[in-house]
Scaffold this motif. Structure first.
Motif, PDB file in Angstrom:
ATOM      1  N   LYS A 198       0.836  -1.208   0.000  1.00 44.89           N
ATOM      2  CA  LYS A 198       0.000   0.000   0.000  1.00 44.89           C
ATOM      3  C   LYS A 198       0.868   1.256   0.000  1.00 44.89           C
ATOM      4  CE  LYS A 198      -3.873  -1.756   2.634  1.00 44.89           C
ATOM      5  NZ  LYS A 198      -4.494  -1.717   3.950  1.00 44.89           N
ATOM      6  N   GLU A 199       1.910   1.245   0.834  1.00 45.74           N
ATOM      7  CA  GLU A 199       2.791   2.418   0.936  1.00 45.74           C
ATOM      8  C   GLU A 199       3.426   2.713  -0.420  1.00 45.74           C
ATOM      9  OE1 GLU A 199       6.454   3.685   3.799  1.00 45.74           O
ATOM     10  OE2 GLU A 199       5.319   1.944   4.487  1.00 45.74           O
ATOM     11  N   ASN A 200       3.886   1.647  -1.066  1.00 43.03           N
ATOM     12  CA  ASN A 200       4.525   1.782  -2.381  1.00 43.03           C
ATOM     13  C   ASN A 200       3.540   2.332  -3.418  1.00 43.03           C
ATOM     14  OD1 ASN A 200       6.715  -0.485  -4.281  1.00 43.03           O
ATOM     15  ND2 ASN A 200       6.249   1.668  -4.532  1.00 43.03           N
ATOM     16  N   GLU A 201       2.321   1.773  -3.399  1.00 47.36           N
ATOM     17  CA  GLU A 201       1.303   2.195  -4.354  1.00 47.36           C
ATOM     18  C   GLU A 201       0.967   3.680  -4.176  1.00 47.36           C
ATOM     19  OE1 GLU A 201      -0.183   1.262  -7.005  1.00 47.36           O
ATOM     20  OE2 GLU A 201      -1.773   2.777  -7.008  1.00 47.36           O
ATOM     21  N   HIS A 202       0.817   4.116  -2.937  1.00 48.09           N
ATOM     22  CA  HIS A 202       0.434   5.518  -2.709  1.00 48.09           C
ATOM     23  C   HIS A 202       1.522   6.472  -3.200  1.00 48.09           C
ATOM     24  CE1 HIS A 202      -3.490   4.936  -0.778  1.00 48.09           C
ATOM     25  NE2 HIS A 202      -2.988   3.735  -0.520  1.00 48.09           N
ATOM     26  N   LEU A 203       2.771   6.064  -3.062  1.00 50.04           N
ATOM     27  CA  LEU A 203       3.867   6.905  -3.570  1.00 50.04           C
ATOM     28  C   LEU A 203       3.863   6.939  -5.100  1.00 50.04           C
ATOM     29  CD1 LEU A 203       6.471   5.707  -0.956  1.00 50.04           C
ATOM     30  CD2 LEU A 203       5.836   8.100  -1.288  1.00 50.04           C
ATOM     31  N   LEU A 204       3.549   5.810  -5.714  1.00 48.72           N
ATOM     32  CA  LEU A 204       3.471   5.766  -7.189  1.00 48.72           C
ATOM     33  C   LEU A 204       2.315   6.634  -7.678  1.00 48.72           C
ATOM     34  CD1 LEU A 204       4.276   1.986  -7.755  1.00 48.72           C
ATOM     35  CD2 LEU A 204       5.689   3.913  -8.469  1.00 48.72           C
ATOM     36  N   GLU A 205       1.240   6.652  -6.910  1.00 53.09           N
ATOM     37  CA  GLU A 205       0.105   7.520  -7.279  1.00 53.09           C
ATOM     38  C   GLU A 205       0.527   8.984  -7.203  1.00 53.09           C
ATOM     39  OE1 GLU A 205      -3.457   6.439  -5.083  1.00 53.09           O
ATOM     40  OE2 GLU A 205      -3.294   4.356  -5.748  1.00 53.09           O
ATOM     41  N   GLU A 206       1.282   9.324  -6.171  1.00 56.70           N
ATOM     42  CA  GLU A 206       1.757  10.719  -6.043  1.00 56.70           C
ATOM     43  C   GLU A 206       2.671  11.096  -7.205  1.00 56.70           C
ATOM     44  OE1 GLU A 206       2.923  12.704  -2.390  1.00 56.70           O
ATOM     45  OE2 GLU A 206       2.588  10.803  -1.356  1.00 56.70           O
ATOM     46  N   LEU A 207       3.377  10.103  -7.702  1.00 56.39           N
ATOM     47  CA  LEU A 207       4.288  10.326  -8.830  1.00 56.39           C
ATOM     48  C   LEU A 207       3.511  10.503 -10.143  1.00 56.39           C
ATOM     49  CD1 LEU A 207       7.380  10.380  -8.862  1.00 56.39           C
ATOM     50  CD2 LEU A 207       7.377   7.932  -9.332  1.00 56.39           C
ATOM     51  N   GLY A 208       2.254  10.112 -10.133  1.00 53.88           N
ATOM     52  CA  GLY A 208       1.393  10.319 -11.307  1.00 53.88           C
ATOM     53  C   GLY A 208       1.469   9.208 -12.340  1.00 53.88           C
ATOM     54  N   VAL A 209       1.734   7.970 -11.899  1.00 54.05           N
ATOM     55  CA  VAL A 209       1.855   6.886 -12.890  1.00 54.05           C
ATOM     56  C   VAL A 209       0.700   5.882 -12.810  1.00 54.05           C
ATOM     57  CG1 VAL A 209       4.361   7.118 -13.051  1.00 54.05           C
ATOM     58  CG2 VAL A 209       3.411   5.473 -11.424  1.00 54.05           C
ATOM     59  N   MET A 260      -9.917   0.685  -8.732  1.00 58.59           N
ATOM     60  CA  MET A 260      -9.869  -0.763  -8.530  1.00 58.59           C
ATOM     61  C   MET A 260      -9.034  -1.098  -7.282  1.00 58.59           C
ATOM     62  SD  MET A 260      -8.613  -3.601 -11.258  1.00 58.59           S
ATOM     63  CE  MET A 260      -9.466  -2.930 -12.644  1.00 58.59           C
ATOM     64  N   ILE A 261      -7.922  -0.400  -7.139  1.00 64.90           N
ATOM     65  CA  ILE A 261      -7.029  -0.651  -5.999  1.00 64.90           C
ATOM     66  C   ILE A 261      -7.726  -0.298  -4.670  1.00 64.90           C
ATOM     67  CG2 ILE A 261      -4.844   0.065  -4.907  1.00 64.90           C
ATOM     68  CD1 ILE A 261      -3.756   0.320  -7.860  1.00 64.90           C
ATOM     69  N   ARG A 262      -8.509   0.821  -4.684  1.00 61.92           N
ATOM     70  CA  ARG A 262      -9.229   1.214  -3.460  1.00 61.92           C
ATOM     71  C   ARG A 262     -10.214   0.114  -3.047  1.00 61.92           C
ATOM     72  NH1 ARG A 262      -6.080   5.156  -4.089  1.00 61.92           N
ATOM     73  NH2 ARG A 262      -4.765   3.410  -3.474  1.00 61.92           N
ATOM     74  N   VAL A 263     -10.877  -0.495  -4.065  1.00 63.33           N
ATOM     75  CA  VAL A 263     -11.831  -1.565  -3.736  1.00 63.33           C
ATOM     76  C   VAL A 263     -11.076  -2.763  -3.156  1.00 63.33           C
ATOM     77  CG1 VAL A 263     -13.649  -3.089  -4.611  1.00 63.33           C
ATOM     78  CG2 VAL A 263     -13.408  -0.804  -5.565  1.00 63.33           C
ATOM     79  N   ILE A 264      -9.952  -3.106  -3.773  1.00 58.97           N
ATOM     80  CA  ILE A 264      -9.153  -4.241  -3.265  1.00 58.97           C
ATOM     81  C   ILE A 264      -8.744  -3.967  -1.811  1.00 58.97           C
ATOM     82  CG2 ILE A 264      -6.967  -5.510  -3.543  1.00 58.97           C
ATOM     83  CD1 ILE A 264      -7.288  -5.064  -6.610  1.00 58.97           C
ATOM     84  N   GLU A 265      -8.376  -2.713  -1.530  1.00 54.52           N
ATOM     85  CA  GLU A 265      -7.993  -2.360  -0.151  1.00 54.52           C
ATOM     86  C   GLU A 265      -9.192  -2.493   0.788  1.00 54.52           C
ATOM     87  OE1 GLU A 265      -4.386   0.750  -1.355  1.00 54.52           O
ATOM     88  OE2 GLU A 265      -6.287   1.571  -0.651  1.00 54.52           O
ATOM     89  N   ARG A 266     -10.368  -2.048   0.300  1.00 55.55           N
ATOM     90  CA  ARG A 266     -11.578  -2.101   1.140  1.00 55.55           C
ATOM     91  C   ARG A 266     -11.958  -3.539   1.493  1.00 55.55           C
ATOM     92  NH1 ARG A 266     -15.424   0.753  -2.128  1.00 55.55           N
ATOM     93  NH2 ARG A 266     -13.874   2.291  -2.681  1.00 55.55           N
TER      94      ARG A 266
END
Ligand code: MEV
Length: 271
Positions: free
Chosen positions: A191-202, A210-216
Motif C-alpha cells: 500500500k505504501e509503495n502504491e500511494h507513492l506511485l500515485e503521487e508520482l502520477g503513474v 480498482m485498488i481502493r476496492v481491493i484495499e476495502r
C-alpha cells in the motif's frame, strides 16, 4: 536449431525511482518468452503480456541476445540486452533485462551508466501467494511514462525528491522483510509503495478505483513497472490474506486474474 527462453518480471518495489539511482527489488516470474531459431527464421512464443509492466520487451531483448551469444555468457547477454532496451526506451535503468537474465530475486541499483550494481536476494521469509490482475495495456509506452516522471521531477523538484526517498525507504523495508531481518506487514508495504506511485502520477483513475476496492475488501495492490496514466495501468501485483475473497472479487468484475510465481529461473537454453 536453437531455442532459448527468458522470463518476464515484476517489481516488488522501486520502479521509476530506479531510473534515478535508487534501489529496486525485482523478481523473475513463471511467464516466459522463447525464441526458436531455425536457419534464417525466428519464431517467437510468449506468455508474458505485452506492454503491461511484466518486462515483455526485456525478455525479448534477453532471449534475442542469448541466441546471438556464443559461447554462453550471462554478462554479455545482459549487456547486449541493455543496449537493445536503450534503443526502445531511451533511458532504462537496466533492471528489467538484468532480472530476466539472472532470474531469482534481485536487488538492483544503477549508480551510473557505467556502474550497475545488483545482487541476488536469498529470500528467507515464507512468501505469501501473489496474484496479478491485468488492468489492460496502458495507452502510454514505458518510454513515455519515464518521460512523464522526468517532467514531474523538473516541475516539482522538492516533492519529487521526497517521493523518491519514500520509495527507497519502502524498498529497504521490503528487503528486510524478505531477509527476515525485520517484520513488516506485506500488505502495508504494498500500500505504501502504491500511494507513492500515485503521487508520482503513474497510476490511472480507473486503476486507482480498482485498488481502493481491493484495499476495502482487505487486500493490497500496486502497479508494477511503468504504470499508465490516461486509462489503463498495466498489471497490478495483488496480495490478500484470503485469496478466495480476491478471486471472488475479480470474477464478479470479469477481471483477468492469475497466481504468479516469483523468483524463477533466468534466461536458459530450451533445445
Ligand atoms: C519498467 O519496468 C520499470 C521502470 O522503472 C523503468 C526502468 O526501470 O527502466 C519504470
Amino acid at each position: 536449431m536453437l531455442k532459448v527462453s527468458a522470463p518476464g518480471k515484476i517489481i516488488l518495489s522501486g520502479e521509476h525511482a530506479v531510473v534515478y539511482s535508487r534501489p529496486a527489488i525485482l523478481a523473475a516470474v513463471n511467464l516466459r518468452l522463447s525464441i526458436r531459431s531455425k536457419g534464417s527464421k525466428r519464431v517467437i512464443d510468449s506468455d508474458v503480456p505485452v506492454g503491461c509492466g511484466m518486462g515483455s520487451s526485456a525478455a525479448y531483448a534477453v532471449a534475442l541476445s542469448a541466441l546471438k551469444c556464443k559461447p554462453w555468457n550471462l554478462e554479455k547477454i545482459n549487456d547486449y540486452a541493455y543496449k537493445i532496451e536503450k534503443k526502445h526506451h531511451g533511458n532504462p535503468s537496466g533492471g528489467d533485462n538484468t532480472v530476466s537474465t539472472y532470474g531469482g530475486f534481485l536487488w538492483y541499483r544503477k549508480e551510473a551508466e557505467g556502474l550497475k550494481i545488483f545482487s541476488p536476494i536469498k529470500v528467507r521469509v515464507k512468501l505469501p501467494k501473489f496474484f496479478i490482475i491485468n488492468t489492460g495495456k496502458p495507452l502510454e509506452s514505458t518510454k513515455e511514462m519515464v518521460s512523464l516522471v522526468a517532467e514531474f521531477g523538473k516541475k516539482n523538484p522538492k516533492k519529487f525528491k521526497e517521493i523518491l526517498t519514500g520509495i527507497e525507504s519502502v524498498t529497504r523495508k521490503f528487503l528486510q522483510y524478505l531477509l527476515k531481518e525485520k517484520e513488516y506487514k506485506i500488505s502495508e508495504l504494498i500500500k505504501e509503495n502504491e500511494h507513492l506511485l500515485e503521487e508520482l502520477g503513474v497510476v490511472s483513475e480507473t486503476a486507482k478505483q480498482m485498488i481502493r476496492v481491493i484495499e476495502r475488501i482487505g487486500g493490497a495492490a500496486k502497479v508494477s513497472g511503468a504504470g499508465g496514466k490516461k486509462d489503463r495501468s498495466g498489471i497490478l501485483l495483488v496480495y490478500h490474506k484470503n485469496p478466495k475473497t480476491l478471486i471472488k472479487f475479480a470474477k464478479s468484475r470479469n477481471l483477468d486474474i492469475f497466481l504468479v510465481k516469483l523468483g524463477e529461473e533466468g534466461v536458459r537454453i530450451e533445445e
